[in-house]
Every structure is written in C-alpha cells, then in structure tokens.
Design a protein around this motif. Sequence first.
Motif, PDB file in Angstrom:
ATOM      1  N   TRP A 171       1.323  -1.271   0.228  1.00 31.76           N
ATOM      2  CA  TRP A 171       0.317   0.351  -0.183  1.00 31.76           C
ATOM      3  C   TRP A 171       0.923   1.523  -0.103  1.00 31.76           C
ATOM      4  CZ3 TRP A 171      -4.555  -1.242   3.159  1.00 31.76           C
ATOM      5  CH2 TRP A 171      -5.483  -2.098   3.636  1.00 31.76           C
ATOM      6  N   TRP A 172       2.467   1.454   0.198  1.00 35.75           N
ATOM      7  CA  TRP A 172       3.151   2.064   0.165  1.00 35.75           C
ATOM      8  C   TRP A 172       3.275   3.334  -1.354  1.00 35.75           C
ATOM      9  CZ3 TRP A 172       4.417  -2.445   1.355  1.00 35.75           C
ATOM     10  CH2 TRP A 172       5.680  -3.675   0.401  1.00 35.75           C
ATOM     11  N   SER A 173       3.157   1.707  -1.565  1.00 34.18           N
ATOM     12  CA  SER A 173       3.222   1.778  -3.194  1.00 34.18           C
ATOM     13  C   SER A 173       3.111   3.234  -4.132  1.00 34.18           C
ATOM     14  CB  SER A 173       3.307   0.557  -4.388  1.00 34.18           C
ATOM     15  OG  SER A 173       2.060   0.303  -4.522  1.00 34.18           O
ATOM     16  N   TYR A 174       2.194   3.597  -3.765  1.00 40.14           N
ATOM     17  CA  TYR A 174       1.472   4.936  -3.959  1.00 40.14           C
ATOM     18  C   TYR A 174       1.799   6.089  -3.389  1.00 40.14           C
ATOM     19  CZ  TYR A 174      -0.932   0.960  -6.327  1.00 40.14           C
ATOM     20  OH  TYR A 174      -1.564   0.108  -6.966  1.00 40.14           O
ATOM     21  N   GLY A 175       2.894   5.930  -2.727  1.00 46.48           N
ATOM     22  CA  GLY A 175       3.165   7.072  -1.777  1.00 46.48           C
ATOM     23  C   GLY A 175       1.884   7.577  -1.129  1.00 46.48           C
ATOM     24  N   HIS A 176       1.689   6.208  -0.387  1.00 51.80           N
ATOM     25  CA  HIS A 176       0.914   6.696   0.390  1.00 51.80           C
ATOM     26  C   HIS A 176       1.440   6.511   2.152  1.00 51.80           C
ATOM     27  CE1 HIS A 176      -3.291   5.655  -2.263  1.00 51.80           C
ATOM     28  NE2 HIS A 176      -2.795   6.997  -1.986  1.00 51.80           N
ATOM     29  N   THR A 177       1.414   7.244   3.026  1.00 45.34           N
ATOM     30  CA  THR A 177       1.979   7.088   5.040  1.00 45.34           C
ATOM     31  C   THR A 177       0.372   6.358   5.687  1.00 45.34           C
ATOM     32  OG1 THR A 177       1.249   9.094   5.069  1.00 45.34           O
ATOM     33  CG2 THR A 177       3.080   8.799   4.168  1.00 45.34           C
ATOM     34  N   LEU A 178      -0.427   6.526   5.038  1.00 47.26           N
ATOM     35  CA  LEU A 178      -0.988   6.040   6.504  1.00 47.26           C
ATOM     36  C   LEU A 178      -2.573   5.597   5.567  1.00 47.26           C
ATOM     37  CD1 LEU A 178      -1.716   4.537   9.392  1.00 47.26           C
ATOM     38  CD2 LEU A 178      -3.037   7.134   9.282  1.00 47.26           C
ATOM     39  N   HIS A 179      -3.325   4.097   6.113  1.00 48.90           N
ATOM     40  CA  HIS A 179      -5.067   4.062   5.603  1.00 48.90           C
ATOM     41  C   HIS A 179      -5.975   3.559   7.061  1.00 48.90           C
ATOM     42  CE1 HIS A 179      -1.859   2.955   2.003  1.00 48.90           C
ATOM     43  NE2 HIS A 179      -3.341   3.539   1.392  1.00 48.90           N
ATOM     44  N   ILE A 180      -6.886   3.682   6.645  1.00 46.62           N
ATOM     45  CA  ILE A 180      -7.905   3.087   7.783  1.00 46.62           C
ATOM     46  C   ILE A 180      -8.778   2.603   7.302  1.00 46.62           C
ATOM     47  CG2 ILE A 180      -9.824   4.383   9.632  1.00 46.62           C
ATOM     48  CD1 ILE A 180      -7.998   6.967   9.964  1.00 46.62           C
ATOM     49  N   SER A 181      -8.804   1.567   6.987  1.00 44.92           N
ATOM     50  CA  SER A 181      -9.861   0.860   6.898  1.00 44.92           C
ATOM     51  C   SER A 181     -11.148   0.155   7.924  1.00 44.92           C
ATOM     52  CB  SER A 181      -9.623  -1.028   6.986  1.00 44.92           C
ATOM     53  OG  SER A 181      -8.589  -1.071   6.122  1.00 44.92           O
ATOM     54  N   VAL A 182     -12.075   0.186   7.843  1.00 48.39           N
ATOM     55  CA  VAL A 182     -13.531   0.278   8.366  1.00 48.39           C
ATOM     56  C   VAL A 182     -13.949  -1.389   8.312  1.00 48.39           C
ATOM     57  CG1 VAL A 182     -16.225   1.631   8.549  1.00 48.39           C
ATOM     58  CG2 VAL A 182     -13.883   3.451   7.856  1.00 48.39           C
ATOM     59  N   LEU A 183     -14.278  -1.794   9.118  1.00 41.61           N
ATOM     60  CA  LEU A 183     -14.631  -3.095   9.175  1.00 41.61           C
ATOM     61  C   LEU A 183     -16.555  -2.477   9.741  1.00 41.61           C
ATOM     62  CD1 LEU A 183     -13.380  -6.246  10.555  1.00 41.61           C
ATOM     63  CD2 LEU A 183     -15.910  -4.953  11.743  1.00 41.61           C
ATOM     64  N   VAL A 184     -17.331  -2.838   8.625  1.00 40.53           N
ATOM     65  CA  VAL A 184     -18.468  -2.821   8.600  1.00 40.53           C
ATOM     66  C   VAL A 184     -19.222  -4.961   8.753  1.00 40.53           C
ATOM     67  CG1 VAL A 184     -20.339  -1.665   7.409  1.00 40.53           C
ATOM     68  CG2 VAL A 184     -18.948  -0.784   7.400  1.00 40.53           C
ATOM     69  N   THR A 185     -19.932  -4.938   9.868  1.00 44.80           N
ATOM     70  CA  THR A 185     -20.286  -6.077  10.197  1.00 44.80           C
ATOM     71  C   THR A 185     -21.770  -6.345   9.138  1.00 44.80           C
ATOM     72  OG1 THR A 185     -19.654  -6.174  12.311  1.00 44.80           O
ATOM     73  CG2 THR A 185     -20.386  -7.957  11.653  1.00 44.80           C
ATOM     74  N   ILE A 186     -22.174  -7.111   8.714  1.00 42.01           N
ATOM     75  CA  ILE A 186     -22.809  -7.626   8.348  1.00 42.01           C
ATOM     76  C   ILE A 186     -24.060  -8.894   8.363  1.00 42.01           C
ATOM     77  CG2 ILE A 186     -23.410  -8.640   5.928  1.00 42.01           C
ATOM     78  CD1 ILE A 186     -22.856  -5.993   5.780  1.00 42.01           C
ATOM     79  N   ASP A 187     -22.907  -9.867   9.066  1.00 40.00           N
ATOM     80  CA  ASP A 187     -23.787 -11.145   9.792  1.00 40.00           C
ATOM     81  C   ASP A 187     -23.140 -11.202  11.208  1.00 40.00           C
ATOM     82  OD1 ASP A 187     -24.902 -12.543   7.494  1.00 40.00           O
ATOM     83  OD2 ASP A 187     -22.569 -13.215   6.886  1.00 40.00           O
ATOM     84  N   PRO A 188     -23.364 -11.716  12.485  1.00 42.02           N
ATOM     85  CA  PRO A 188     -22.865 -11.725  13.567  1.00 42.02           C
ATOM     86  C   PRO A 188     -21.440 -12.165  13.943  1.00 42.02           C
ATOM     87  CG  PRO A 188     -25.181 -12.555  13.717  1.00 42.02           C
ATOM     88  CD  PRO A 188     -24.783 -12.673  12.367  1.00 42.02           C
ATOM     89  N   ALA A 189     -19.983 -11.191  14.513  1.00 39.66           N
ATOM     90  CA  ALA A 189     -19.452 -12.167  14.308  1.00 39.66           C
ATOM     91  C   ALA A 189     -18.901 -12.560  15.288  1.00 39.66           C
ATOM     92  CB  ALA A 189     -18.164 -10.625  13.333  1.00 39.66           C
ATOM     93  N   THR A 190     -18.371 -13.512  15.582  1.00 37.00           N
ATOM     94  CA  THR A 190     -18.241 -14.413  17.345  1.00 37.00           C
ATOM     95  C   THR A 190     -16.499 -15.166  16.501  1.00 37.00           C
ATOM     96  OG1 THR A 190     -19.121 -16.789  16.110  1.00 37.00           O
ATOM     97  CG2 THR A 190     -20.407 -14.785  16.956  1.00 37.00           C
TER      98      THR A 190
END
Length: 298
Positions: A171-190
């Motif tokens: 992910w650094w290859s485009y000159g990006h220093t930081l990313h934020i991912s958002v996990l969005v729950t669809i089914d109950p995750a256990t």
Amino acid sequence: LLLLLLSVSSVYSSGPPIALVVVVGTDTLRMQEAQNGSMHGVQVRRLTPEQLAAWSRDGYLHIRANDLWENAAGVRDLVEWTDDLGSWPETPGKWMMYFAKSIKDESRLLHRIENFFPYHEGFDKTFNSEGFLNLVGQLLDEKAVLYKEKINFKLPGGEGFAPHQDHAAGWWSYGHTLHISVLVTIDPATKENGCLEVVAGKHKEGLLGGKFEGVPENLVQEFTWIPCETQPGDVIFFDSYVPHRSAPNLSDKPRRVLYVTYNKAAEGDYRAQYYADKRKSYPPDCERETDKVYEYKI
C-alpha cells in the motif's frame, strides 16, 4: 426470466396504446435494483474526545450499530445488498470475485468480492458520503478519500487470515503513508466463526516484518490478541499498521464483513490505479490464464 407488460403510445398514430412485452433476466433486474439502492447516513457527526483518545492509544475504534446509523433500515439494507452481491455472476472486466476451497469438504466457496462500488449505488453512496468521509477524516486529522473496498464472505468452511499489517501489502507503493480501514459487520461475528482479532497499541511501531510479509511468528506468540465480536451494523475503524488476523469459520453460519479503506486525500486518489494493477497481478478467477500460477502474498 420476467415478462414485463408495458403500455406506450405510438408516436406516429393517434390510435390506442401499443402493448410491448419485454423479457428481463432476473440477474440483470437484481443488479439494476441494487444500483438504485438508497444511501444511509450516520448520526455521528463528531467523535468524542474519549473515542479519539482510544483511537490514538489503540489504533482501532469500535462503534456499535445503534450509535452509528440514523435508523435500523441502514443495517437491514447492508445485509440485503450483501445477499444480492453474493448472487452476482462472475463477469470479466467488472467486479472482482475470488473463490477458495472449503476447509471442510474442499467445495468451491466465494471468498471475497472487490471493486463493486462502481456497480452498486447503495454501497457507493453510503461509504462515499460526506458523513463517512468526515468520520474517517477526523481519525486521519485531514480530508479522506476512498482507496478500495471488499467483502470477505467467510462462509462456513471458509479459511482464516494469517496475522499481518495491511501496509505491508504494497500500500506504500502509491506514496501513501497511512490508510484507515472500516470493518462493517454484515453477520454476527464471533470467536466461533472467525471474528477479527487485533493487537492494541502496536500501530505506532511501523512495519513489524518485511514488505509483503506477515507478522513474524515470535511476535505472534508474544502479542495479546483481542477478539472483536460484533453485531450487524457495528463498525471497527483500524489503521494500516494494526496487527490483525482471523480464524477459519468452523461454524455453520457465515461471517461476512465489508472492508472499506480510505487514505489521505492530500496523498492522491489511486483507487482506479490500484484495481488496474491488481487485475494484472492477481486477477479474479474468471480472468485467469489456465497455465499461469498466481500468488496471493498477504
């Protein structure tokens, strides 16, 4: 197939309306309905000082569905949209569907789908909305832009994900220093079906292994892994240096989660380039050459 009876007036005659019968494939109809999906907003406008402090300390932030979405319809639509995506046909040049063998019986399972926002108006408008971009921007402390999106289906028998940091995946290859991912729950995750597990506080230490490498095994054994059990509509924000993993799904219930990833707008919008590059180096199953070996790194 569906038969649609339409009544239209002739442009060349003042006579009675002309009846037309149109045949529509059900797959096409479902995709058109999905593309017309509504946008769902978030009720959170400003993150609290406590939330921002937790984010800085831990590198991730869990917000419950009831505290995030304006109404319950938003959560219901996320589930219905995901149900719909799972039935879309493999189509070269468009959304990218990847499959894997079940660890239970080696049957072919849908593993994940990527690059579907351009073909699904509901998902795109919801997660490219001012409300979501604003929340991510508060965590970045500057304006955010969409980088990529995927749904990990992890159906019963679906494999897990080894310990890694997202930034190590090139992910650094485009000159990006930081990313934020958002996990969005669809089914109950256990813990039973392989929920996300994270390590708090290690995001400040940079890459723990080499580029395109996972977290070193000695650190995996040393770390305290926190299982993040979530309910539909819950979200977890985490940055690209947070070590995370998930176990395989040995239960009889799916564990589908949407991941939407953003980067700093000042560092450029490379979403289209990212997917063009990925389509070349690791294409979806329906675009692969039969005599070529494709390697998934992390």
